[in-house]
Design a protein around this motif. Structure first.
Motif, short mmCIF file in Angstrom:
data_model
loop_
_atom_site.label_atom_id
_atom_site.label_comp_id
_atom_site.label_asym_id
_atom_site.label_seq_id
_atom_site.Cartn_x
_atom_site.Cartn_y
_atom_site.Cartn_z
N LYS A 64 0.31 4.44 -2.69
CA LYS A 64 -0.88 5.13 -2.23
C LYS A 64 -0.90 6.60 -2.64
CE LYS A 64 -4.77 5.48 -0.01
NZ LYS A 64 -5.99 4.87 -0.59
N LYS B 206 0.82 -1.20 0.00
CA LYS B 206 0.00 0.00 0.00
C LYS B 206 0.86 1.26 0.00
CE LYS B 206 -3.81 2.32 2.43
NZ LYS B 206 -4.77 2.22 3.56
N TYR C 5 -0.37 -1.72 10.25
CA TYR C 5 0.05 -1.36 8.90
C TYR C 5 0.98 -2.39 8.30
CZ TYR C 5 2.41 1.38 5.22
OH TYR C 5 2.95 1.82 4.04
N ASP D 163 -0.74 3.58 9.21
CA ASP D 163 -1.25 3.47 7.84
C ASP D 163 -1.69 4.87 7.42
OD1 ASP D 163 -2.27 2.75 5.43
OD2 ASP D 163 -3.82 1.41 6.19
N TRP E 95 3.59 6.29 4.04
CA TRP E 95 3.47 6.15 2.58
C TRP E 95 4.59 6.90 1.85
CZ3 TRP E 95 -2.34 7.92 2.68
CH2 TRP E 95 -3.10 6.95 3.35
N ARG F 112 -7.39 -6.39 1.56
CA ARG F 112 -7.36 -4.92 1.59
C ARG F 112 -6.54 -4.33 0.45
NH1 ARG F 112 -6.49 -6.62 6.79
NH2 ARG F 112 -8.06 -6.08 8.37
N TYR F 113 -5.64 -5.13 -0.11
CA TYR F 113 -4.77 -4.62 -1.16
C TYR F 113 -5.28 -4.97 -2.56
CZ TYR F 113 -1.57 -4.46 2.85
OH TYR F 113 -1.01 -4.23 4.08
N GLY G 250 -2.25 1.91 -3.95
CA GLY G 250 -2.10 1.09 -2.75
C GLY G 250 -2.50 -0.35 -2.94
N SER G 251 -2.64 -0.79 -4.18
CA SER G 251 -3.12 -2.15 -4.45
C SER G 251 -2.05 -3.02 -5.10
CB SER G 251 -4.34 -2.10 -5.37
OG SER G 251 -3.95 -1.71 -6.68
#
Length: 697
Positions: A175, A171, A230, A545, A550, A244-245, A186-187
């Motif tokens: 992100k 992520k 995170y 997170d 990030w 979530r990703y 973030g994927s």
């Protein structure tokens, strides 16, 4: 509506998990101590249980059954019947819905409430028994079918001595990357974005190491504090990618990303957590393993099986010496290697996995033997974090051949040297491959994973900007995280406008990067360090997170960020071009390449060999390392590192013999062109110069 009258056929005890064969689904669940196991079928949302089936057969401690006409997409959970006797290590409670340990897809997330505990959590007494159904709060497993086309995938298979690892978070990496469509940031899918791949290729890394992507749990404590797990070191399912990703909701986007990275020549390594699970201590939740067979999955105190061994610091310790637990770990690794084409694994607290029950760490433990003989797993990269908090828990250098190990001594020594506090002898050992730790049983220098920074700790920019940790955002009164960082702020804590301090910090950062990428061993670069990523002094951002963790890609576009990333690109190019920099064999200074010229040698700033007294001089901050080989064309080639860890510039005289020399790296001047140098050269304070020489000796 539920049905306990089983329509299931006997099925097979292998493979474990839920397997679709084209006509139905076979269920197989290990438990050495359960009396019975039910499969609970839910509607497609996972909200309502619509059927309950008892697994009709048990073979070799595996309960199994076959459900005709069941299809991929079926949503299910498990319930295990047996004794609830915590004082004997048994914690069966059929009121608790359990996740299949072999689930390859997980639907939903945990909804935190007290029903997730097998006992009355409000009483604090784990000998009590909770009769409430936990199903509404539990995620469920989903039967899968895999059809991804790998036909034109080619694994890079990068040799270890050419490997440069880049550690990043799925992520956090993308992100804030504006080039990526917002819905994909973030994927997994974003990992394959052309901007990401182009950047990795430009800076010359060969492997992307991802922080944990096994399905994991958001800790109740963190959720209630408004924070998040995170990093993901809290595994719930060892076979399911973290949902979530997923931008698309499908695991194939991860497969597609890995395929795209492979096409770009980049391997993918997963950080995996098999040493503990998300269920916590004996006072923790009953989500899967604890409810299926607590006594088999977890190590218990030998004198009181009610309590978990806590060699991991997380409340429980997976018993990797149990044959079925070890099978699960190997099955999981093989699944990721075969179904996702993953190229390697980094084992969190790998020392824990090498413990034979209560007998301590053993390099001949079953975990190591299984991986080293497996025809699939023995061919991927295997990396261990060689410590835990258990007795005898520091095992750097003691893993068996075939494994590389995170070398924290390289990190600590490198930071100390450039801080001006390190000793030359220790520094020399680390930058020459740590032979004192790894040169046994025909291991090679690549076994040392060299790093200066990692996810656990400060970023490189922060190592040169903060002397103290600044973890207030973590909600623990700045008490979490290490107090021993070997960092230095060079006059001001945190950001500054002072040009002299900014220049010094930049020089120190480049010197540490040069050390990392020109030392023997396998270098690992913390993602973002190549353009100055900061966490504002936070050295334990596990729960952040947020933009604190990030990647701020705009820093890469700044003049400073671009200059630093370009410097890293030059360093990786030097590593690729000169075999001496990435030697696949240890150099001990015993082989004479030409008369009086050894394969590796050490000198002071006057070009003289260091005496025993010199090596022990704590005030001396100048060091020269020269590596030499004879090229196929007969010419002698030397790579010389001239390092000045002191506060003033030093003029170095090159050791004999005379060679035609070219400066290729100067950490004091990141933009300096390659140029010919004479018999001496001035190295700035806190700087390192790399010079390549050739001659017909």
């Amino acid at each position: 509506m539920t049905d306990t009258d089983t329509p299931l056929k006997g099925g097979k005890p292998y493979p474990l998990g839920a397997t679709f064969d084209g006509k139905g689904v076979n269920f197989a669940v290990f438990s050495a101590h359960a009396d019975a196991i039910d499969v609970c079928v839910f509607d497609e949302t996972g909200a309502r249980e619509i059927a309950r089936h008892r697994l009709p057969e048990c073979t070799d401690e595996v309960f199994h059954g076959y459900l005709p006409d069941a299809r991929p997409g079926l949503v299910y959970g498990l319930r295990a019947h047996g004794r609830y006797a915590p004082e004997e290590g048994h914690r069966f409670n059929p009121n608790k819905l359990l996740l299949d340990p072999y689930a390859r897809r997980i639907l939903g997330e945990i909804k935190w409430d007290d029903t997730l505990y097998g006992y009355d959590v409000q009483s604090g007494d784990d000998l009590s028994f909770d009769e409430r159904d936990s199903a509404p709060a539990m995620p469920k497993a989903v039967v899968t079918e895999e059809t991804f086309d790998w036909s034109d995938d080619v694994r890079p298979a990068t040799p270890w001595n050419r490997t440069i690892i880049y550690e990043a978070h799925v992520k956090g990496l993308t992100k804030l990357l504006k080039d990526v469509p917002e819905a994909e940031r973030g994927s997994y899918k974003a990992l394959a974005h052309p901007k990401v791949i182009a950047h990795l290729q430009r800076i010359g890394v060969t492997a992307l190491e991802l922080l944990p992507i096994h399905a994991f749990v958001q800790d109740r404590r963190l959720v209630e504090m408004g924070l998040a797990n995170y990093w993901g070191y809290n595994t719930l399912g060892f076979f399911a990618p973290e949902a979530r990703y997923m931008a698309t909701g499908e695991a194939d986007e991860l497969r597609a990303a890995i395929k795209a990275l492979h096409a770009a020549g980049i391997e993918v390594i997963l950080d995996v957590v098999y040493n503990h699970t998300a269920e916590g201590s004996e006072l923790g939740t009953t989500l899967s393993f604890r409810g299926l067979d607590n006594k088999s999955y977890y190590r218990a105190m030998p004198d009181d099986p009610r309590y978990c061994v806590n060699d991991t610091g997380t409340g429980n310790t997976v018993d990797a010496s149990h044959p079925r637990v070890l099978q699960m770990i190997a099955d999981s690794l093989r699944y990721w290697a075969e179904s996702f084409h993953v190229d390697g694994f980094r084992f969190d607290l790998g020392c824990t996995l090498g413990r034979n029950g209560h007998n301590g760490f053993d390099p001949r433990a079953g975990f190591f033997d299984v991986l080293r003989q497996d025809p699939v797993l023995s061919q991927v990269k295997l990396i261990s974090e060689p410590w835990d908090i258990g007795p005898g828990g520091y095992q750097l250098g003691n893993h068996p051949p075939g494994f590389a190990e995170w070398n924290d001594k390289f990190r600590n020594t490198t930071r100390l040297f450039w801080k001006g506090a390190g000793e030359r002898a220790e520094f020399a050992s680390r930058i020459s491959g740590s032979a004192d730790l790894f040169d046994e049983r025909a291991r090679r220098p690549w076994a040392s994973i060299n790093f200066v920074t990692a996810h656990d700790g400060q970023t490189l920019a922060d190592v040169a900007s903060y002397e103290e940790k600044h973890n207030e955002a973590n909600g623990e009164d700045n008490k979490d995280g290490s107090d021993d960082n070997n960092s230095c702020n060079w006059g001001v804590e945190g950001p500054t406008d002072d040009p002299a301090i900014i220049a010094l910090r930049g020089r120190v950062i480049r010197s540490m990067l040069t050390t990392l990428l020109t030392s023997l061993g396998t270098p690992m670069l913390l993602g973002g360090d190549e353009f100055g990523r900061t966490q504002n002094g936070n050295n334990n951002a596990y729960c952040q997170d947020s933009e604190l963790s990030w990647f701020h890609w705009d820093h890469l576009e700044s003049p400073q960020g671009h200059e630093l990333s370009d410097f890293v690109r030059r360093l990786t190019a030097v590593r690729r071009h000169y075999p001496l920099v990435r030697s696949s064999s240890f150099l001990h200074g015993r082989n004479e390449i030409a008369e009086g010229v050894l394969d590796i040698d050490w000198f002071d700033e006057n070009g003289q060999h260091l005496s025993d007294e010199d090596w022990q001089n704590p005030e001396a901050k100048a060091l020269v390392m020269r590596r030499v080989r004879r090229r196929p064309d007969g010419m002698v080639e030397a790579v010389t590192m001239l390092m000045n860890g002191g506060p003033e510039p030093i003029e170095f005289t090159f050791p004999q013999p005379e060679l035609e020399r070219y400066l290729v790296i100067d950490s004091a001047d990141p933009r300096c062109p390659e140029r010919e140098v004479g018999p001496s050269i001035t190295v700035q304070d806190r700087a390192v110069v790399v010079v390549v020489g050739t001659g017909g000796l």
